[in-house]
Design a protein around this motif. Structure first.
Motif, PDB file in Angstrom:
ATOM      1  N   GLN A  27      18.488  -3.650  -2.588  1.00 62.86           N
ATOM      2  CA  GLN A  27      18.462  -2.561  -1.605  1.00 62.86           C
ATOM      3  C   GLN A  27      17.587  -2.907  -0.406  1.00 62.86           C
ATOM      4  N   TYR A  28      16.444  -3.559  -0.674  1.00 65.55           N
ATOM      5  CA  TYR A  28      15.491  -3.844   0.407  1.00 65.55           C
ATOM      6  C   TYR A  28      15.312  -5.338   0.667  1.00 65.55           C
ATOM      7  N   ASN A  29      16.174  -6.171   0.102  1.00 69.97           N
ATOM      8  CA  ASN A  29      16.042  -7.628   0.238  1.00 69.97           C
ATOM      9  C   ASN A  29      14.617  -8.070  -0.088  1.00 69.97           C
ATOM     10  N   ILE A  30      14.134  -7.646  -1.237  1.00 72.84           N
ATOM     11  CA  ILE A  30      12.753  -7.949  -1.632  1.00 72.84           C
ATOM     12  C   ILE A  30      12.663  -9.406  -2.054  1.00 72.84           C
ATOM     13  N   ARG A  31      11.851 -10.164  -1.322  1.00 68.47           N
ATOM     14  CA  ARG A  31      11.672 -11.593  -1.595  1.00 68.47           C
ATOM     15  C   ARG A  31      10.222 -11.953  -1.905  1.00 68.47           C
ATOM     16  N   VAL A  32       9.304 -11.014  -1.660  1.00 75.57           N
ATOM     17  CA  VAL A  32       7.879 -11.309  -1.810  1.00 75.57           C
ATOM     18  C   VAL A  32       7.184 -10.096  -2.412  1.00 75.57           C
ATOM     19  N   ILE A  33       6.224 -10.333  -3.311  1.00 72.04           N
ATOM     20  CA  ILE A  33       5.371  -9.258  -3.796  1.00 72.04           C
ATOM     21  C   ILE A  33       3.933  -9.763  -3.791  1.00 72.04           C
ATOM     22  N   THR A  34       3.040  -9.040  -3.132  1.00 76.36           N
ATOM     23  CA  THR A  34       1.651  -9.463  -2.995  1.00 76.36           C
ATOM     24  C   THR A  34       0.754  -8.547  -3.810  1.00 76.36           C
ATOM     25  N   ASN A  35      -0.177  -9.153  -4.554  1.00 75.35           N
ATOM     26  CA  ASN A  35      -1.025  -8.430  -5.508  1.00 75.35           C
ATOM     27  C   ASN A  35      -2.491  -8.806  -5.296  1.00 75.35           C
ATOM     28  N   SER A  36      -3.263  -7.902  -4.768  1.00 69.02           N
ATOM     29  CA  SER A  36      -4.684  -8.165  -4.521  1.00 69.02           C
ATOM     30  C   SER A  36      -5.532  -7.494  -5.587  1.00 69.02           C
ATOM     31  N   TRP A  37      -5.299  -7.850  -6.822  1.00 70.59           N
ATOM     32  CA  TRP A  37      -6.072  -7.328  -7.939  1.00 70.59           C
ATOM     33  C   TRP A  37      -6.024  -8.341  -9.073  1.00 70.59           C
TER      34      TRP A  37
END
Length: 817
Positions: free
Chosen positions: A258-268
């Protein structure tokens, strides 16, 4: 403020329950150690995450496994094989022996642990690069249409820099509370289209701005790395639990198309051992399998070993360390553990992991978006001091690997904009291959080096000529093992008191390879610098001086480096600059509490340096080899008395002076093995410390040729080292007599007329910064009542490899460590 989500959980891979598991069980799921401890001391119901085998949401049969043991309250995820449930000790014991269950872990509570950045890493440069615009259809590379999930505390979509439904295409409130659920195993629900999901922390809003804020409220000054990216905020609100972190992955996988999700960033994250069965690692692997590049912050628990975020250790994720803006590694940035790693089996494949970050990116004093509803008070004092008053309501300054990670995530979006078919493995390889060497740090500390966004995007476009200069992949001929002990000291400096009051006494043990003293003279309100000189006085009275730099308002630190220091009682003394006779108060120093540090280094062993013992430069050579500033030859020698050639200088500058990789040039006389180094040192914006990346190279071509066999004279070496510090403007603006500091006065250089006019400023700065020595002589005629001290630079004298080792080690100790 150094903010980092901290899981207070250890994640040891457990083989069993000890005495809790039924003795007849033929199968044992992995159990989180904190859950195991709780089960030993209490009999309450626990919030746990049950991970099943499989790739998608729990099947009907797996849900029945929960119901069979009596679990009747919880929720199941949409795309991950997991369920968050309330379960008793007996129910957990029963689940652990079911072969459909992979692991059971507590749903523990987590604690909340950019204009400069885009310039430093080359993002600004690539946006204005003609060749990249042409390859991108005439438009700057911006991350256009690349979906990036900000898995964090939330995002304030009322901020104009990432306005909801424009830059922020979706904003999800994903916090869950298992204890608030009515009985029943229900599918998870996510509250979408929430204008502001960051009403408590401000952390996620800052992260989102670093990834891809548009900079509207600052006329583009604080634009994020990928302003064209589509941001998807997944926010946990004020409290974050393990299930919430996993929820971000579940939402990303479910809505990927749906959103062309290619990256997920996690600052924890946390510190601890790597456990592939932990649900966070299972979730990140499922995202990786779907072609989503996963990034985790390395952690803020440095500088000690074994502080690396366990979720950043997974071999399929990118782990990001935090760098200072001067190219060094931030003290707080978590480190891995040297030589630690291993292999494991997952999903029928053998994986190899290493306890080290992937890359380092800017993470100190990063300016990005501030929540505006309600207005956040984060870093308020620093913001008022550093930001334009008109920007304070919209931007704030924060530090941490939490800030470094989204910058890399934004650069990944730029890479995927350039080449959408890149896999997560391709992305990670490019990020590492294109990095800039960080001398003085090993891979377990800083990964491959400092992020080079320009080179990374160039590689994404298909230019595969990078990587030949990377220290990480180099086989070194010489090696040195050494230990460094550091000690703090302070001097309450007052120019009107006795000399002894401005001294600090300390002892040097026998056998030291080097002694380095450094102080920071901030001056009035920390803004002006203080024209003072740091002196080290040996037991025999010999003095070693830092000199008083003409750049004291720019570089407030003073450094003295002594190779093979004499054992015994030493003194560190602060001296002020003496005024001239016509105006005794001109340039005079003023009182200040000056803090400093002493570094005592002792070499415990070395190899590949068979010809340096007894040489005056031996200690400097050992230090330089230890820090990977230069190397010996393949025959195990260094050749300290051999003249330094341009080909060697180019190679060593890229190794040890933080010179960035560059596209290959057409240099006819540079052989293939030398061309990557020659291209890097002669490129515009070669030096990392040239923040604008517009200054001349750190070496220059001669009539269009590199002439690698030519020798390097002292004036040319002064140019290269000063240019590597990004000081071109200061050097070229110099107009005056070349002088050198001797005790408390300036002495003219007698042979200054032999210095080429365009290099005089560079020689002056090399002297002022104590990188290269002048040569002093004392002359006294038969009728002179006092001797006269004279100084020469000998600019045309060719430099030996030993001379270079001394200059390079001083350069490093003063400015890169």
């Amino acid at each position: 403020m150094r903010i980092f989500y901290a899981f207070v959980i250890a994640i040891l891979l457990m083989a069993g329950f000890g005495g809790l598991a039924p003795s007849h069980a033929q199968y044992q799921a992995a159990i989180g150690p904190d859950l195991l401890e709780k089960m030993k001391t209490s009999s309450d119901h626990y919030e746990v995450i049950v991970t099943f085998k499989g790739d998608g949401a729990p099947t009907t049969e797996q849900a029945e496994v929960l119901e069979t043991v009596g679990v009747d309250t919880g929720l199941t995820l949409e795309s991950l094989p997991m369920a968050g449930v309330l379960a008793s000790k007996e129910q957990i014991e029963a689940l652990s022996s079911n072969e459909e269950v992979r692991s059971i872990y507590l749903n523990e509570k987590l604690e909340y642990f950019n204009s400069d950045a885009t310039a430093l890493t080359g993002v600004d440069k690539l946006r204005t690069d003609d060749s990249m615009r042409k390859q991108n259809g005439g438009l700057p590379v911006s991350g256009k249409d690349i979906g990036v999930v900000v898995n964090d505390s939330g995002v304030d979509g009322t901020h104009k820099d990432h306005e909801f439904e424009k830059n922020l295409v979706q904003n999800v409130l994903g916090s869950t509370n298992l204890n608030s659920l009515s009985p029943g195993l229900l599918p998870v629900t996510y509250q979408e289209d929430v204008a502001n999901t960051d009403t408590n922390s401000g952390h996620g809003t800052h992260v989102a701005g670093t990834v891809g804020g548009t900079g509207v409220m600052s006329s583009g000054k604080y634009e994020g790395a990928a302003p064209g990216a589509d941001l998807i905020g997944y926010g946990s609100g004020g409290a974050l639990f393990v299930l919430d972190g996993i929820g971000g992955f579940d939402y990303a996988i479910t809505h990927q198309s749906q959103y062309n999700i290619r990256v997920i960033t996690n600052s924890w994250g946390s510190s601890g051992d790597f456990d592939p069965n932990h649900p966070i690692n299972v979730a990140s692997k499922k995202a990786y399998d779907r072609g989503i590049t996963v990034l985790f912050a390395a952690g803020n628990e440095g500088p000690g070993e074994n502080t690396h975020n366990p979720y950043a250790k997974a071999p399929w994720v990118i782990s990001v360390a935090a760098g200072e803006k001067d190219g060094t590694l931030a003290d707080f940035s978590s480190r891995g553990t040297k030589g630690v790693g291993g292999t494991f089996e997952m999903d029928g494949e053998t994986w190899t992991w290493a306890d080290e970050p992937t890359i380092t990116a800017p993470g100190v004093d990063i300016i990005s978006t501030r929540v505006v509803a309600p207005v956040s008070s984060l870093a308020a004092a620093d913001d008022v001091e550093e930001l334009d008053p008109a920007h304070v309501p919209f931007y704030t300054m924060m530090s941490g690997t939490s800030m470094a990670t989204p910058h890399v995530a934004g650069v990944v979006a730029l890479m995927l904009d350039a080449e959408p078919t890149l896999s997560p493995d391709n992305v990670k390889t490019i990020i590492q291959t294109s990095a800039t060497n960080m001398p003085g740090y090993e891979t377990w500390e800083a990964g491959a080096g400092y992020l080079n966004a320009y080179a990374a995007v160039d590689m994404a476009f298909g230019n595969d000529t990078y990587g030949n200069t990377l220290n990480m992949d180099r086989e070194f001929n010489s090696n040195v093992e050494a230990e460094t002990e550091r000690k703090s000291f302070a001097v309450d400096y007052n120019p009107s008191t006795l000399i002894s009051d401005n001294q600090y006494e300390f002892n040097v043990e026998p056998g030291l390879t080097s002694l380095v003293a450094k102080v920071d003279a901030q001056g009035v309100m920390g803004e002006t610098g203080n024209p003072v000189n740091l002196i080290l006085i040996a037991p025999d009275g010999t003095e070693y001086s830092s000199g008083i730099s003409l750049l004291f308002t720019l570089y407030t630190d003073r450094t003295v480096s002594v190779n093979a220091p004499m054992p015994g009682d030493w003194k560190a003394e602060i001296r002020g600059l003496r005024g001239d006779e016509q105006n005794p108060t001109s340039g005079v120093s003023f009182s200040e509490d000056i803090n400093g540090s002493l570094a005592f280094t002792k070499v415990s062993g070395f190899d590949g340096l068979n010809d340096i013992e007894g040489h005056p430069a031996a200690s400097a050579i050992k230090i330089g080899v230890k820090e990977r500033l230069f190397d010996g030859n393949s025959k195990g020698n260094f050749k300290p008395d051999q003249l330094l050639q341009r080909k060697d200088l180019a190679e060593y500058l890229v190794m040890g002076a933080e010179i960035q990789q560059s596209p290959l040039k057409d240099i006819a006389d540079a052989p293939s093995h030398l061309l990557p180094f020659a291209s890097a040192v002669t490129a515009e914006g070669a030096a990392f410390r040239d923040e604008t990346q517009t200054q001349n190279g750190v070496m220059v071509l001669k009539d269009g040729k590199f002439k690698g066999q030519d020798n390097v004279n002292r004036a040319e070496l002064a140019y290269s080292l000063v240019q590597s510090l990004g000081l071109q403007d200061q050097a070229e603006s110099f107009d005056g007599e070349v002088t050198v500091q001797y005790k408390d006065e300036r002495i003219a250089i007698n042979d200054a007329s032999e210095i080429p006019a365009h290099l005089k400023g560079y020689v002056q700065l090399a002297l002022d910064l104590n990188i290269i020595n002048a040569l002093f002589d004392v002359a006294q005629g038969p009728y002179d009542t006092e001797p006269t001290v004279q100084a020469e630079f000998q600019p045309k004298e060719n430099t030996t490899r030993g001379d270079f080792a001394v200059a390079m080690s001083r350069y490093f100790e003063a400015f890169l460590k």
